[in-house]
Design an enzyme around this catalytic site. Structure first.
Site, PDB file in Angstrom:
ATOM      1  N   LYS A 187      -8.203   8.979  34.244  1.00 30.96           N
ATOM      2  CA  LYS A 187      -7.598   7.648  34.415  1.00 30.96           C
ATOM      3  C   LYS A 187      -7.885   6.844  33.158  1.00 30.96           C
ATOM      4  O   LYS A 187      -9.007   6.407  32.933  1.00 30.96           O
ATOM      5  CB  LYS A 187      -8.208   6.959  35.650  1.00 30.96           C
ATOM      6  CG  LYS A 187      -7.260   6.048  36.346  1.00 30.96           C
ATOM      7  CD  LYS A 187      -7.244   4.599  36.102  1.00 30.96           C
ATOM      8  CE  LYS A 187      -8.344   3.740  35.712  1.00 30.96           C
ATOM      9  NZ  LYS A 187      -7.861   2.723  34.728  1.00 30.96           N
ATOM     10  N   GLU A 262     -21.639   6.229  30.711  1.00 28.97           N
ATOM     11  CA  GLU A 262     -21.950   5.692  29.378  1.00 28.97           C
ATOM     12  C   GLU A 262     -21.548   4.225  29.434  1.00 28.97           C
ATOM     13  O   GLU A 262     -20.364   3.903  29.497  1.00 28.97           O
ATOM     14  CB  GLU A 262     -21.176   6.478  28.316  1.00 28.97           C
ATOM     15  CG  GLU A 262     -21.823   6.383  26.961  1.00 28.97           C
ATOM     16  CD  GLU A 262     -21.239   5.248  26.159  1.00 28.97           C
ATOM     17  OE1 GLU A 262     -21.829   4.148  26.206  1.00 28.97           O
ATOM     18  OE2 GLU A 262     -20.209   5.444  25.525  1.00 28.97           O
ATOM     19  N   CYS A 296     -19.864  -0.289  22.562  1.00 30.69           N
ATOM     20  CA  CYS A 296     -20.962  -0.269  23.529  1.00 30.69           C
ATOM     21  C   CYS A 296     -22.308  -0.351  22.813  1.00 30.69           C
ATOM     22  O   CYS A 296     -23.263  -0.881  23.344  1.00 30.69           O
ATOM     23  CB  CYS A 296     -20.881   0.985  24.382  1.00 30.69           C
ATOM     24  SG  CYS A 296     -20.660   2.464  23.405  1.00 30.69           S
ATOM     25  N   GLU A 393     -23.883  -8.804  27.248  1.00 29.78           N
ATOM     26  CA  GLU A 393     -22.991  -8.069  26.362  1.00 29.78           C
ATOM     27  C   GLU A 393     -21.721  -8.905  26.173  1.00 29.78           C
ATOM     28  O   GLU A 393     -20.994  -9.154  27.122  1.00 29.78           O
ATOM     29  CB  GLU A 393     -22.637  -6.708  26.985  1.00 29.78           C
ATOM     30  CG  GLU A 393     -21.762  -5.880  26.086  1.00 29.78           C
ATOM     31  CD  GLU A 393     -21.496  -4.485  26.642  1.00 29.78           C
ATOM     32  OE1 GLU A 393     -21.027  -4.366  27.789  1.00 29.78           O
ATOM     33  OE2 GLU A 393     -21.750  -3.504  25.919  1.00 29.78           O
TER      34      GLU A 393
HETATM   35  P1  NAI Z   1     -14.460  -1.691  33.266  1.00 28.34           P
HETATM   36  O1  NAI Z   1     -15.755  -1.007  33.439  1.00 28.34           O
HETATM   37  O2  NAI Z   1     -13.962  -2.493  34.431  1.00 28.34           O
HETATM   38  O3  NAI Z   1     -13.299  -0.656  32.886  1.00 28.34           O
HETATM   39  C1  NAI Z   1     -13.494   0.638  32.348  1.00 28.34           C
HETATM   40  C2  NAI Z   1     -12.643   1.649  33.095  1.00 28.34           C
HETATM   41  O4  NAI Z   1     -13.057   1.692  34.460  1.00 28.34           O
HETATM   42  C3  NAI Z   1     -11.147   1.305  33.130  1.00 28.34           C
HETATM   43  O5  NAI Z   1     -10.408   2.505  33.077  1.00 28.34           O
HETATM   44  C4  NAI Z   1     -10.994   0.650  34.492  1.00 28.34           C
HETATM   45  O6  NAI Z   1      -9.681   0.718  35.010  1.00 28.34           O
HETATM   46  C5  NAI Z   1     -11.955   1.473  35.330  1.00 28.34           C
HETATM   47  N1  NAI Z   1     -12.420   0.819  36.559  1.00 28.34           N
HETATM   48  C6  NAI Z   1     -12.578  -0.514  36.792  1.00 28.34           C
HETATM   49  N2  NAI Z   1     -13.005  -0.717  38.053  1.00 28.34           N
HETATM   50  C7  NAI Z   1     -13.120   0.499  38.638  1.00 28.34           C
HETATM   51  C8  NAI Z   1     -13.522   0.942  39.945  1.00 28.34           C
HETATM   52  N3  NAI Z   1     -13.870   0.086  40.904  1.00 28.34           N
HETATM   53  N4  NAI Z   1     -13.534   2.268  40.194  1.00 28.34           N
HETATM   54  C9  NAI Z   1     -13.189   3.156  39.235  1.00 28.34           C
HETATM   55  N5  NAI Z   1     -12.790   2.794  37.999  1.00 28.34           N
HETATM   56  C10 NAI Z   1     -12.764   1.482  37.692  1.00 28.34           C
HETATM   57  O7  NAI Z   1     -14.549  -2.631  31.990  1.00 28.34           O
HETATM   58  P2  NAI Z   1     -13.565  -3.840  31.596  1.00 28.34           P
HETATM   59  O8  NAI Z   1     -13.304  -4.679  32.804  1.00 28.34           O
HETATM   60  O9  NAI Z   1     -12.429  -3.266  30.860  1.00 28.34           O
HETATM   61  O10 NAI Z   1     -14.474  -4.653  30.572  1.00 28.34           O
HETATM   62  C11 NAI Z   1     -15.500  -5.516  31.061  1.00 28.34           C
HETATM   63  C12 NAI Z   1     -16.716  -5.451  30.181  1.00 28.34           C
HETATM   64  O11 NAI Z   1     -17.303  -4.151  30.243  1.00 28.34           O
HETATM   65  C13 NAI Z   1     -16.454  -5.658  28.700  1.00 28.34           C
HETATM   66  O12 NAI Z   1     -16.394  -7.014  28.368  1.00 28.34           O
HETATM   67  C14 NAI Z   1     -17.644  -4.970  28.086  1.00 28.34           C
HETATM   68  O13 NAI Z   1     -18.751  -5.840  28.114  1.00 28.34           O
HETATM   69  C15 NAI Z   1     -17.905  -3.810  29.023  1.00 28.34           C
HETATM   70  N6  NAI Z   1     -17.297  -2.543  28.526  1.00 28.34           N
HETATM   71  C16 NAI Z   1     -18.122  -1.589  27.987  1.00 28.34           C
HETATM   72  C17 NAI Z   1     -17.565  -0.442  27.453  1.00 28.34           C
HETATM   73  C18 NAI Z   1     -18.419   0.607  26.851  1.00 28.34           C
HETATM   74  O14 NAI Z   1     -17.960   1.313  25.952  1.00 28.34           O
HETATM   75  N7  NAI Z   1     -19.615   0.816  27.325  1.00 28.34           N
HETATM   76  C19 NAI Z   1     -16.113  -0.212  27.411  1.00 28.34           C
HETATM   77  C20 NAI Z   1     -15.343  -1.242  28.068  1.00 28.34           C
HETATM   78  C21 NAI Z   1     -15.944  -2.361  28.573  1.00 28.34           C
END
Ligand code: NAI
Ligand code: MG
Length: 489
Positions: A187, A262, A296, A393
């Site tokens: 996904k 991660e 990250c 973050e």
């Molecule tokens: P997120 O963790 O919500 O999204 C990442 C992935 O998880 C996307 O594909 C999203 O559709 C999916 N996802 C979201 N909710 C889910 C659920 N309940 N079950 C399964 N999959 C789910 O992150 P988002 O909302 O894009 O960004 C929010 C914050 O997260 C950012 O501001 C940043 O601080 C952090 N982040 C950290 C990342 C990293 O590389 N460690 C990457 C992206 C965001």
């Protein structure tokens, strides 16, 4: 292809549907959602909005390909050969893939072309070479028995990835999964589905069998959650926010899927008084501003020894003021827009909090232009450990400078966070560098460098920055199960 003349209209969009069992299919519901160019705020394309029904079809296809398909019966070396072919195909298409990545994500085209794509291709080649080198042990147990272990593929891997490095995250996830012999239900992030879909087509073209790779674009709480709850999916690899990982942990309770995470960080970048200051300034600058600050492992807490603070700030400010923000397709652009409106709003609210809580905004702190999610590279000086900008973050181009005076104090402060993804130290003292590397609670420690990544070097977090490791041999193990076989002789 000259990068100067590229724009949205030059980039071809070939795939917008779900990719299931080797076919392009609309979402069962018929629903679609827009993916947006963050540099212009204009819609690029409508994408199939997958949900539980589509994930179910993808999981069935992946299960069948794993249990019955040619993939699991193929010689490991031939499986590796297909991964090499995918890497070669990406190299042939490097310019169009880089352009598509930049269009959907906003990162500078030069970065997509010279950083993201080469790292992704290298990662696939690294794991391609592993496919026929995954083996168990013979174990001398008591009695007249022959005992050995097998490292077998874990099965169907659910992979949920974020938007900050869309192509690279595909490579980090597919590389070890395919080398181990797993099949995949992926996904992609709703903000950046385009390159993942394109890579699925390239995988099909090089001969990766139908059902081995399946892509369901859509949103987290619907399509993502369906991956986590699906009983045919054996493992979930997730990259994103720690709060999402907490939801995934709860939702996987019924299926007890294997989980690797991660997650984020608030990584300390510590500059001692004996450091090569020019190198440290460069490391602080790249370590935070790379990828619009959307990393990250961003070095978002820069601790400088008090005796070097004035000199450090002067050099860092000079460098940062020269940073070129603008059209990600322009050849000299160093910083593009943030990925979407919600990230832009989150970052701007942290900038406001920094100002309110008394930090000094030295440069930036505001939007650039009126269209697109551009934010000026921002430096806050005079930051305290308890300010929001030093604790949370931010995931944007906001660098916080803090000062310190002694070693014990700084090691304690560096560790004073619930994250533990990365850390860096700048010093000419070898003993101090090793002591810092030993005592800091982080999965990666860089000494006199920052953001040095290699497919062979494991990456992942201590504490709330994750479970397990990606890359290297550790990353491969996360896609295998150990089986012990004991034979009476
Ligand atoms: P997120 O963790 O919500 O999204 C990442 C992935 O998880 C996307 O594909 C999203 O559709 C999916 N996802 C979201 N909710 C889910 C659920 N309940 N079950 C399964 N999959 C789910 O992150 P988002 O909302 O894009 O960004 C929010 C914050 O997260 C950012 O501001 C940043 O601080 C952090 N982040 C950290 C990342 C990293 O590389 N460690 C990457 C992206 C965001
Ligand atoms: Mg979210």
């Amino acid at each position: 292809m000259s990068s100067d003349v590229l724009s949205q209209s030059d980039v071809q969009i070939q795939h917008t549907e779900c990719f299931i069992n080797g076919e392009w299919v609309p979402a069962q519901s018929g629903k679609t959602f827009a993916t947006v160019n963050p540099a212009t705020e204009e819609e690029i394309a409508q994408i199939a909005e997958g949900d539980a029904e589509d994930v179910n079809l993808a999981a069935i296809a992946a299960r069948k390909a794993f249990d019955e398909g040619p993939w699991s019966k193929m010689d490991a070396r031939d499986r590796g050969r297909l991964i090499y072919l995918l890497a070669d195909r990406m190299e042939q298409e490097i310019e169009s893939l880089a352009a598509l990545e930049t269009l959907d994500n906003g990162k500078p085209y030069q970065d997509s072309l010279t950083v993201d794509l080469p790292l992704a291709i290298d990662c696939l080649r690294y794991y391609a070479g592993y496919a026929d080198k995954i083996h168990g042990k013979t174990i001398p147990i008591r009695g007249n028995h022959f005992c050995y272990t097998r490292q077998e593929a874990v099965g169907v891997a659910g992979q949920i990835i974020p938007w900050n490095f869309p192509i690279l995250m595909v490579a980090w996830k597919w590389g070890p999964a395919l080398a181990a012999g797993c099949t995949v239900v992926m996904k992609p992030a709703e903000q950046t589905p385009l390159t993942c879909l394109r890579l699925a087509q390239l995988a099909k073209e090089v001969g990766i069998p139908d059902g081995v790779i399946n892509i369901v674009p859509g949103f987290g709480p619907t399509a993502g959650a369906a991956v986590v709850k699906h009983p045919m999916i054996d493992k979930v690899a997730f990259t994103g926010e720690h709060r999402t990982a907490q939801v995934i942990t709860r939702e996987s309770a019924d299926t007890l899927q294997r989980l690797t995470f991660e997650l984020g960080g608030k990584s300390p970048n510590v500059i001692f008084d004996d450091a090569d200051l020019d190198a440290a300034v460069q490391g602080a600058y790249v370590g935070l501003f790379l990828n619009q600050g959307q990393c990250c492992c961003a070095g978002s807490r820069v601790f400088v020894h008090k005796s070097r603070h004035a000199e450090f700030i002067e050099k860092l400010q000079k460098l940062t003021l020269q940073r070129k923000v603008g059209d990600p397709f322009a050849a000299d652009t160093q910083q593009g827009p943030q990925v979407d409106r919600s990230q832009y709003d989150k970052i701007m609210s942290y900038i406001e909090k920094g100002k309110e809580q008394g930090a000094t905004c030295l440069t930036g702190g505001e939007r650039v232009g009126e269209k697109g999610y551009f934010i000026a590279p921002t430096i806050f000086d005079g930051v305290n450990d308890d300010m929001a900008i030093a604790q949370d973050e931010i995931f944007g181009p906001v660098l916080s400078v803090l000062t310190f005076e002694d070693k014990e104090e700084i090691i304690q402060r560096a560790n004073n966070t619930f994250y533990g993804l990365a850390a860096a130290v700048w010093t000419r003292d070898v003993a101090l560098a090793h002591e810092f590397a030993t005592r800091v609670r982080a999965g990666t420690v860089w000494v006199n460098c920052y953001d040095v990544f290699d497919a062979a070097a494991p990456f992942g977090g201590f504490k709330m920055s994750g479970h397990g490791r990606e890359l290297g041999e550790e990353g491969l193990r996360a896609y295998t199960e150990n089986k012990t076989v004991t034979i009476a002789l």
